[in-house]
Structure formats: structure tokens, C-alpha cells
Motif scaffolding. Structure first.
Motif, PDB file in Angstrom:
ATOM      1  N   VAL A 773      37.432  45.761  27.308  1.00 13.32           N
ATOM      2  CA  VAL A 773      36.902  45.116  28.500  1.00 13.32           C
ATOM      3  C   VAL A 773      37.127  45.981  29.741  1.00 13.32           C
ATOM      4  O   VAL A 773      36.274  46.041  30.626  1.00 13.32           O
ATOM      5  N   LEU A 777      34.214  46.923  32.387  1.00 18.45           N
ATOM      6  CA  LEU A 777      34.237  46.455  33.771  1.00 18.45           C
ATOM      7  C   LEU A 777      34.335  47.590  34.781  1.00 18.45           C
ATOM      8  O   LEU A 777      33.728  47.537  35.847  1.00 18.45           O
ATOM      9  N   GLU A 807      27.296  46.301  32.818  1.00 12.96           N
ATOM     10  CA  GLU A 807      28.166  45.230  33.293  1.00 12.96           C
ATOM     11  C   GLU A 807      28.165  44.058  32.328  1.00 12.96           C
ATOM     12  O   GLU A 807      27.210  43.843  31.586  1.00 12.96           O
ATOM     13  N   LEU A 808      29.216  43.291  32.368  1.00 13.15           N
ATOM     14  CA  LEU A 808      29.303  42.058  31.601  1.00 13.15           C
ATOM     15  C   LEU A 808      28.801  40.913  32.463  1.00 13.15           C
ATOM     16  O   LEU A 808      29.234  40.738  33.591  1.00 13.15           O
ATOM     17  N   TRP A 810      28.290  36.914  33.605  1.00 15.72           N
ATOM     18  CA  TRP A 810      29.309  35.889  33.756  1.00 15.72           C
ATOM     19  C   TRP A 810      29.518  35.051  32.493  1.00 15.72           C
ATOM     20  O   TRP A 810      30.663  34.764  32.131  1.00 15.72           O
ATOM     21  N   ARG A 813      31.751  37.012  30.308  1.00 17.14           N
ATOM     22  CA  ARG A 813      33.101  37.132  30.879  1.00 17.14           C
ATOM     23  C   ARG A 813      33.886  35.837  30.660  1.00 17.14           C
ATOM     24  O   ARG A 813      35.076  35.868  30.352  1.00 17.14           O
ATOM     25  N   SER A 842      43.297  44.181  30.224  1.00 21.36           N
ATOM     26  CA  SER A 842      41.879  44.266  29.858  1.00 21.36           C
ATOM     27  C   SER A 842      41.629  45.420  28.899  1.00 21.36           C
ATOM     28  O   SER A 842      40.658  45.394  28.132  1.00 21.36           O
ATOM     29  N   LEU A 914      38.038  39.667  35.599  1.00 17.16           N
ATOM     30  CA  LEU A 914      36.742  39.200  35.130  1.00 17.16           C
ATOM     31  C   LEU A 914      35.954  38.539  36.257  1.00 17.16           C
ATOM     32  O   LEU A 914      34.723  38.655  36.319  1.00 17.16           O
TER      33      LEU A 914
END
Length: 1002
Positions: A773, A777, A807-808, A810, A813, A842, A914
Motif C-alpha cells: 500500500v 499511495l 492511485e487507490l 476511496w 482504501r 502501509s 489512506l
């Protein structure tokens, strides 16, 4: 005109007819004017109603619509009768929510006062507000969520006050913006994301109040920027300003407050001897050096001085300070390199309330003359000698006294200190006091913090400790305290931290202490305590380290059975002499009973013999069973392979060379928990990793390097080689790894297998396709994470819910947060024994092909940490017990004990990552925020600006409320006091209550 009037005009002749005609024409013009004015007011009302309908839920309920609009609360008009226009709008704190539509407020061209502060307005300020309100005198938009940048041109020539503070404005301040506001007196832009160089205000000759604090301004401050003679207050704190403090500030003859703290200024402090009106001067938290200018302390009205957290040297100037020795009220010079003694009379300044000189190099004795107005005195971490002055008794307002970490000697003047009834914080730790007993605590009714560690305290803890009902932290460690722990300690119901370690306490731990429901930190180690350790309420969370060095303690909390045997009842006619208990080989405490009656002695000896025999038999059986059980589950490598290296080459120095020296790799088995039919050997691992070639290495974590490889069947694996050798016995190594292999959860990276190659332990995991992660991020240039760019939009396609390569989204996340929370809840509450992860970051959260989260490195903290290689690799920023900077909870620096609540804190940091999209640490976090993400978020939430923390890349997706709720959960998890943090079971429930439509990423 009416027909009758016209007929009358027709029959009239001469002068009379001309007069009547003029009167009728005047009436006709007046009628048109009245109609036009009435229409103008109706237009203003329509524009106002359009604005209110867009931003005010339940409109028009907050207003009294039974009266004319001009009589509504917060609204006033200009003009009389039908000529009225809306002049003033004061709608602050009404819960306005949404954006300001174009052609609503900007169409109220007669406005002179507009205040919409303390609402929830979003979006950019429409252009017509800046360009179509020429009569505006006051514009207040503070404490909203407005975005965008400032225009280069504004039409507000009459504006006197502009307040845009506590919003989300960004970008630079155009020089032309200030040039258009020539009559501006007050400008407040603090608490935004403005960036770029400091603006120039050369045309603003009337500016008296300027607050640009808590932004991202960079560069230096030039003379041209602030050459404004009317300035009374300048606040540039909490920015990224560099260079030296300009001498030209000395030309601001009228200035009363100058705050340049928490920037990156360097060099000396200018000698502002001309600033005769200066009252407050703050330059804390910069990189300033040199000595404290004498002339600054001579300014006649200066009462508030802040120089903390710099590199200042030299001594404090002698008195008088200011117009007389009594002018100074607040002095903070802590955390510098100042030396010498405290000037005589300084602490006696009649108005001095706060003095902070901690963490310097001051010497000499503490002055005996102290003002009666003193409220806080922090002299800790210096080289003061001598006694604590008994004259402190006169300071009846004193709330904090810290003289810790000095070289004070003599006796502690308890008779004087107990007279300080306002005292809340007392720290006398780490001094050289003469040995003495603890005082009667009944007088410290307001005390919340007491630290007497390493202060040569002796004697027993008085029962009056129970009178400290406000006490939050008590530290009596490293002393000569004796006797029992008083039962009355259970009455300190607010106690959160208790440290009685390294004393000579005896007796049992009072079971009543389980009523201390707020207790989160406990250290009773290295005493002579005995009996059963309480195992209820929060005491179930304390580890063995809390009781280390007390060999006579037992109970479930220590996994140590308490003695259950009792001596035979003595005969009435035969007195019995009972000696101290002795420890049998089986671990039971067996009383050694000496009787004067020989037959009774034989019976006692028989009982003891039987007990010892049975115990030895049980131990022999268990040892034999474990030995054969381990042999049946673990294929021990051949003995000749245990010394397979023929040189000084180690795995750490050269993995590839090390691998080449291993003899008979095909004979070293890989024990597989999953896919056992693969029948793997170390040779397969060599082939999969090209003999641990550096090209196969994908990471080098705190526990060891990680290599990626593919087995012949296409099964992708990850091999982690632990830095620490671990136990010398191979059976113990195998038992440890098999215990980790049994920890299974769908959100954990499970151990697939392991291989023991000589001293090295190789752990085999399944490969996770989408990495970790942290990389997802934050894997972008540093500029993207700098606060100046935090509001920039980087989505390639705003309509996409998720961009895998960048990008992740929402929903993903949130799913990551829930998955990791479930994994930790399982470790803390579902495993027997419970497992503390110690390194929740992360980087340790891996994503599979479907972006499902898996927490890695579970159990490795228990395997690594005792070997020499690991200890040598530790840095000063990391506790011995493990953890990554930015994720380590604050209590670890004091207790050095890993706890489940510590994992909760680390998870909270991940959750904040996050939500914000920002790294846990970085040079852009000011010291005022604690220098990290947690401090930044918690500060903004306390200031009711939590919305500024949300990742701006996600704000367009309409999930702000969900992100704010998760931000609140992260705030709870990162509470400074462990007892205030929720459990991971509670966190799972809180996160599940946040409604998010989970999407599946392809």
C-alpha cells in the motif's frame, strides 16, 4: 395620465395651464422612479433567495418571513421606503452548506458588509464577488471549506477588512491582489494552503493587521514586502520561510506583535532596539544561532518572549528586562545551547508567570527569590546544582514544577512543596537528592503528574497516595522504596500510567488495583513481589515485561502455575517449625517442614518424595513427547550439512556467493504448510531466485531481505531471509516457524513454508501481485507529496472510480482499512496466545490480484531482536522492541513494551495515510504538529479543520463524509494515552458502519 386630468388641461389657458402641466410631468417622473426602486429591491431579494436556497437546508425556516426582508436577523438595508437596497449580510454560523452560485451575492452591488464565516461553504468564490462589489468594506469568509486561488485583480477599492482564514485556498498571492486593496487595514489568510514567495504589500499604506500563518509560503522575506509603517501585528509563523530575519523589521516602529516561529530561518536574531512598542516577539522552532540580543530584553513594553527550539548560545542578559524587572510575563528559551546561570532577580519579576529554560546548559543554583505570580517553571535537563529553594512556598499559583535531570542535591523540601496546593505537575526525577521518605500525599489534591524516578526516595508508599484522585501518571521507579503496594492506590481511579519498577517492594499486588480502569501502562518489574498477578479488566493486556524480575509472582498472566500444596495441619501436642519454601525440580513450591516428631517427619518426607517423583515423571514424559513430535513433523537436515560453508562469506555480505557454498542443496528440505506435494528442496529455491541474485531481491525490510521467485509449476513465491540467527537448536527454530505457520487469516500473509539452511532461516510466502500500500499511495516524486501540491488534481480521468497504475480509489482504501483491522482483531483477540504485531505499516500491507489487503510480517517480531546482527542494525530512532518511525506509539519511547494498544496506534497512522494520501513523516510537517502526520491531523481536527486533511484527489468522488468519519476513527486510534484508544474489535465495527460501496478492481 387619467382622462379627466387631460380634459381639465385642455380647457385651461394661459399660465394656469403651464403650471398644471409641469406638476403632472413631475408626478409622472416620480411614479417611474418609485416603480424602478421597488423593482431594484425585488431584484436584490431574488438574488439573496437564490443564494440561500442553494446553501441553506430548510430555507427559509431560520428567518422570520412574516416581516420584510430588510428586518431579517443578520440583514440590513440602505435607503428609505421603496429605494431600499440590501447593504449588509451577516450570516455566520448558520450551517450554510454548498457553493456560492454565480450572480447571487455578486449581484448585490450595494453591499458594504458581507460575513459568511463559520459555515460549510465549498467550491471557489465566484468571480463576480471579487469584481462587482465596489462598496464592500468588510469581507469575512473564514472557517469554511472554500477552495481555489486568489484573483489577480479585484474591484474592492473601499475594502478595509478581508478574512479568508481557515479554508482550503491555495496557490500564490498575486502582487496585483494586494495592489488593488490600497485601503486595506486587516488581512487574515492564516490556515490555508497558500504557497509561493511572500507577497508584496508596497501599496497598502494603511495595513495594520497581517496574519499569513499556517500556510506554505517559501523563500525569504524582503524589505519591500513589509515596509508598512502602520503595521501593529505580523504573524508569519508555521510556514516554510528561509534565509535570515531581515533587519528591516526594525523599521516597523509601531509594531506590537511579531511572530516568525516555526519556519526555517537561520542566522542571528537582529537587534531590534528601535521597536519601542513591541509587546510579543516569537522566533521559536527555527534554526537561529548566536546569542540573545541584549537590546531586545531592554524594550520597555516587551512581556512575551519565545526563543525555544533554536541553536542559541551564550547566557541570558542581566536585569533589568524591559522598563523594569517586573515587565516580563512569559519567557520560553527551552531547547537551545544557552549556558551560565539564571540572572539574579529574573525569577522574582513580579509579573512573571511562565518560565521555560529546559534542555539547555545552565549551571549554578536555582535562585531563591521567586515571584508569587509564577504558574509554570520548567528548568529540567540542565546542570543546576544545590538545593530546591524552600521559598517556592510563596508561589501559591504554581501549577507546574519541573527540575528533573539536573544535579540537585540536598533533601527534597517536602514541607514547602506540599504547601503548593495548585500544583498539578511535579517532576523531580534524575537528581542526586539525599535519601528521604515520601511525603504525605493528602495535600496534593490537584496533582495529575508525579515523577520521582531516580531521586533516592526510600521508605514505604504512604496510604495517602489514595488521596491523589486527579493523578494520571505516577513514576517512583529506580529508588529504594520498600514495603507493600498500598491497597489505597486503587482509589486513584484516573491513573493511566504506573511505574514502580526497580525498587524493593514486597508482598502481593493488591487485587483491588483491577478497578483502575484507565490504567494503560504498568511497570512493576525488578522488585520482590510475590503471589498471584491480577488477571482481570485491563490487566489482561499487560505483558510479562511488566512483572519481570519478580520470581515469586505467578498466575495466568505469567503462564506460571501458583503453588497449591499446603503443609499438614500441626498437631496440638507437637509444635511445628516451618522453614521457607524451596523450589522443587518440577517447578512447584514445596514447603520444607521440620518436625520434632520423627514419625511426622517420615510422613512429610514421603509426601515430598511422591510429589517430586510424579513431577519428574510428568516432565520426562512431556519432554519425550515433544522431542518425538517435532521429529515427526520436521525433517532435520543431515548432520554433515550443518557446517556447509568453507569461508568467511555470510548471507549478509554476499547472498549469491553464500548460496554457491551450500553443500548438497537438493538434500535440504523445504517444509511446506501448503502444497506439500511439491516436495521442494533448497535447490528449488536457488533456481527460483537465480541463487539469490540481487536482481531477484525486491525489498530489504527490518527483518531481512526479500526475494521473488517462480517455482517450476509457475507458482510465484516470496522468500524472506531473517537477519537474526535465532535459537541455536534447530528443533527450536522449527517449532517457532511452525507456530507462525499456524496463524491463518484471510487478511494475513500466511507462511507457506520454511527452510533451515545452516544458521539461516528462510521463510516462504505466496507472492502478492499488486505490491504494498505504501508504494501505491506514495510512489511518486517527492514534489507530489509536498504540501504545496496537496490540492492539485492528478486524476487521469475524473470519471474513473479507480486508477490501478497511480492511485487507490476511496472504496478500495476503505476495504484495505477494514481488512487490516480484521487481521489485527484476529491477532489480538482470536489467537491463543494473543499476538502483538509491533510493526503495522502501509509497507507491510500487501495487495493481491483483486486488491484484497494482507498484513505481512506477522509473528516475526517474536523471532527477531535478540541476535547481535539485529542489535547492530538498530538506529537511534527505533525502539528495541520494533516499529517504524512515524508509526511507533509515543508510549514506546518510555515503556519500551509492545502492546495491542500500540498496534492500534500504528493502524491509526495507516488509516490516516489512506484518508489523507500523505506519508507519516516528512520535512514539511512542522514541529508544532509533532513533525509528523498524526500531529498534523490531530491539530487540524482539534481546530475543527479536519476537512483540510482529506486527500484532494478523492474529493470529487462525493465521499467526503465517509472520509471524515474514517478520519475520526484514525483520531481515536492515535490518542496519546493508550487507554483512550479503542480495541481492534471496536475499530472493525466502526469501519463497517462507514457506508462504502465496495468495488472490484479488475
Amino acid at each position: 395620465m387619467h382622462q379627466g386630468s387631460l380634459r381639465t388641461l385642455e380647457v385651461m389657458t394661459g399660465p394656469s395651464r403651464r403650471v398644471v402641466a409641469l406638476v403632472l410631468v413631475a408626478l409622472l417622473l416620480l411614479h417611474g422612479t418609485v416603480s424602478s426602486s421597488a423593482q431594484t429591491l425585488r431584484d436584490d431579494e431574488q438574488h439573496l433567495f437564490a443564494f440561500l436556497k442553494n446553501v441553506l437546508p430548510g430555507y427559509p425556516s431560520p428567518f422570520n418571513t412574516s416581516v420584510p426582508t430588510c428586518q431579517w436577523q443578520g440583514l440590513s438595508c440602505i435607503g428609505l421606503g421603496a429605494q431600499q437596497r440590501i447593504k449588509s449580510l451577516a450570516l455566520g454560523g448558520l450551517g450554510l452548506n454548498g457553493s456560492i452560485p454565480y450572480s447571487t451575492l455578486g449581484a448585490l452591488t450595494s453591499l458594504t458588509y458581507l460575513d459568511l464565516s463559520y459555515n460549510l461553504l465549498t467550491g471557489e468564490v465566484p468571480w463576480d464577488v471579487w469584481s462587482s462589489l465596489p462598496n464592500l468594506v468588510h469581507l469575512g469568509l473564514s472557517n469554511n471549506k472554500l477552495t481555489g486561488s486568489l484573483p489577480k485583480w479585484v474591484n474592492m477599492n473601499q475594502l478595509l477588512e478581508l478574512n479568508l482564514s481557515e479554508n482550503l485556498f491555495s496557490g500564490p498571492i498575486p502582487d496585483s491582489f494586494g495592489a488593488n486593496l490600497r485601503y486595506l487595514k486587516q488581512l487574515d489568510l492564516h490556515g490555508n494552503n497558500f504557497s509561493g514567495p511572500m507577497p508584496a504589500f508596497t501599496n497598502n499604506k494603511f495595513l495594520s493587521y497581517l496574519d499569513l500563518s499556517s500556510n506554505r509560503f517559501t523563500g525569504g522575506v524582503s524589505y519591500a514586502t513589509f515596509y508598512i509603517q502602520e503595521l501593529l501585528m505580523v504573524n508569519l509563523s508555521r510556514n516554510l520561510l528561509t534565509g535570515t530575519i531581515p533587519d528591516e523589521f526594525g523599521w516597523l516602529y509601531k509594531i506590537r506583535t511579531l511572530d516568525l516561529s516555526e519556519n526555517n530561518f537561520e542566522g542571528p536574531i537582529p537587534d531590534f532596539y528601535n521597536l519601542r512598542e513591541l509587546r510579543q516577539f516569537h522566533v521559536s522552532s527555527n534554526g537561529l544561532n548566536g546569542s540573545l540580543p541584549v537590546n531586545i530584553t531592554r524594550l520597555p513594553y516587551l512581556w512575551d518572549l519565545g526563543f525555544a527550539n533554536n541553536k542559541l548560545t551564550g547566557s541570558l542578559p542581566p536585569l533589568p528586562w524591559g522598563m523594569s524587572s517586573g515587565i516580563i510575563r512569559f519567557l520560553d528559551c527551552s531547547n537551545n545551547f544557552l549556558s551560565g546561570s539564571i540572572p539574579w532577580g529574573l525569577l522574582a519579576s513580579e509579573n512573571l508567570a511562565v518560565v521555560r529554560l529546559a534542555r539547555n546548559r545552565f549551571t549554578g543554583s536555582i535562585p531563591t527569590n521567586v515571584t508569587t505570580q509564577m504558574q509554570e517553571m520548567d528548568l529540567g535537563s540542565n546542570n543546576f546544582t544545590g538545593d530546591i529553594p524552600a521559598t517556592f512556598t510563596s508561589s501559591h499559583l504554581l501549577e507546574k514544577l519541573d527540575v528533573s535531570s539536573n544535579q540537585l542535591n540536598g533533601s527534597i523540601p517536602w514541607d514547602s512543596i506540599t504547601e503548593l496546593h495548585s500544583l498539578r505537575y511535579l517532576n523531580l526525577a534524575y537528581n542526586r537528592f539525599a535519601e528521604g521518605a515520601l511525603p504525605n500525599f493528602a495535600q496534593f489534591v490537584n496533582l495529575s503528574y508525579l515523577n520521582l524516578s531516580s531521586s533516592y526516595v526510600s521508605g514505604s508508599i504512604p496510604d495517602s497516595v489514595g488521596e491523589l484522585r486527579s493523578l494520571l501518571q505516577l513514576d517512583l521507579s529506580h529508588n529504594q522504596v520498600t514495603g507493600n503496594i498500598p491497597t489505597n492506590l486503587s482509589q486513584t481511579t484516573n491513573l493511566m500510567s504506573l511505574d514502580l519498577s526497580h525498587n524493593n517492594l514486597t508482598g502481593e499486588i493488591p487485587p483491588e488495583l483491577v478497578s483502575l480502569m484507565s490504567l494503560s501502562t504498568l511497570d512493576l518489574s525488578f522488585n520482590n513481589l510475590s503471589g498471584v498477578v491480577p488477571n482481570a479488566n485491563q490487566w489482561t493486556h499487560f505483558t510479562n515485561l511488566s512483572y519481570e524480575g519478580n520470581s515469586l509472582l505467578c498466575g495466568a498472566a505469567l503462564n506460571k502455575v501458583c503453588p497449591t500444596l499446603s503443609s499438614p495441619a500441626p498437631s496440638p501436642s507437637a509444635p511445628v517449625l516451618v522453614a521457607a519454601p524451596s523450589l522443587s525440580p518440577s517447578g512447584f513450591n514445596v514447603p520444607s517442614i521440620l518436625h520434632r516428631n520423627s514419625s511426622s517427619g517420615l510422613e512429610a518426607g514421603a509426601v515430598v518424595g511422591i510429589v517430586i517423583g510424579i513431577s519428574l515423571a510428568i516432565c520426562a514424559f512431556l519432554s519425550t513427547y515433544l522431542l518425538f513430535h517435532k521429529k515427526s513433523t520436521y525433517k532435520k537436515p543431515r548432520k554433515e550439512n550443518s557446517s556447509y560453508l568453507t569461508g568467511p562469506v555470510t548471507f549478509e555480505s554476499d547472498p549469491c556467493a553464500w548460496a554457491s557454498l551450500v553443500q548438497q542443496p537438493a538434500s535440504i528440505p523445504v517444509i511446506m504448510f501448503e502444497k506439500p506435494l511439491l516436495n521442494l528442496t533448497f535447490a528449488d529455491l536457488l533456481q527460483a531466485t537465480s541463487k539469490f541474485h540481487k536482481d531477484s531481491q525486491i525489498a530489504d525490510g527490518r527483518y531481512g531481505p526479500t526475494f521473488k521467485g517462480a517455482l517450476p509449476g509457475g507458482f510465484q513465491i516470496v522468500i524472506k531471509v531473517l537477519y537474526d540467527d535465532g535459537p541455536s537448536n534447530e528443533l527450536e527454530k522449527a517449532a517457532q516457524l511452525e507456530a507462525i505457520g499456524k496463524i491463518r487469516h484471510e487478511n494475513l500473509v500466511s507462511l507457506v513454508g520454511y527452510c533451515l539452511v545452516g544458521d539461516e532461516r528462510l521463510l516462504v510466502y505466496e507472492y502478492m501481485e499488486n505490491g504494498d500500500v505504501h508504494t501505491r499511495l506514495h510512489d511518486s516524486p517527492d514534489e507530489a507529496h509536498h504540501p504545496e501540491n496537496w490540492t492539485k488534481e492528478t486524476w487521469a480521468d475524473a470519471n474513473e472510480k479507480f486508477v490501478v497504475s497511480e492511485e487507490l480509489g476511496w472504496p478500495v482504501r476503505h476495504r484495505i482499512a477494514v481488512g487490516v483491522a480484521r487481521a489485527l482483531a484476529f491477532l489480538h483477540h482470536g489467537c491463543v496466545p494473543n499476538v502483538v504485531h509491533r510493526d503495522v505499516t502501509s509497507s507491510n500491507i500487501l495487495l493481491d490480484s483483486q486488491y484484497e489487503p494482507h498484513l505481512a510480517d506477522c509473528g516475526l517480531a517474536e523471532l527477531v531482536g535478540s541476535g547481535k546482527r539485529y542489535e547492530m542494525d538498530l538506529t537511534v530512532t527505533e525502539p528495541v522492541l520494533g516499529g517504524t518511525p512515524g508509526y511507533v506509539p509515543p508510549e514506546y519511547g518510555q515503556t519500551w513494551k509492545a502492546t495491542a494498544r500500540g498496534d492500534v496506534y500504528s493502524f491509526g497512522v495507516v488509516l490516516l495515510e489512506l484518508v489523507t494520501g500523505k506519508s507519516p513523516t516528512g520535512q514539511y510537517f512542522h514541529d508544532s504538529y509533532g513533525g509528523n502526520l498524526v500531529g498534523w491531523v490531530r491539530t487540524l481536527i482539534r481546530e475543527k479543520r479536519g476537512y483540510k486533511c482529506l486527500d484532494p484527489k478523492l474529493l470529487s468522488s462525493g465521499v467526503e463524509s465517509e472520509m471524515l468519519e474514517c478520519l475520526r476513527i484514525g483520531y481515536l486510534c492515535t490518542a496519546e494515552l493508550p487507554s483512550k484508544r479503542p480495541t481492534m474489535q471496536q475499530v472493525v465495527g466502526l469501519l463497517k458502519d462507514v457506508h462504502v460501496d465496495i468495488v472490484t478492481c479488475m
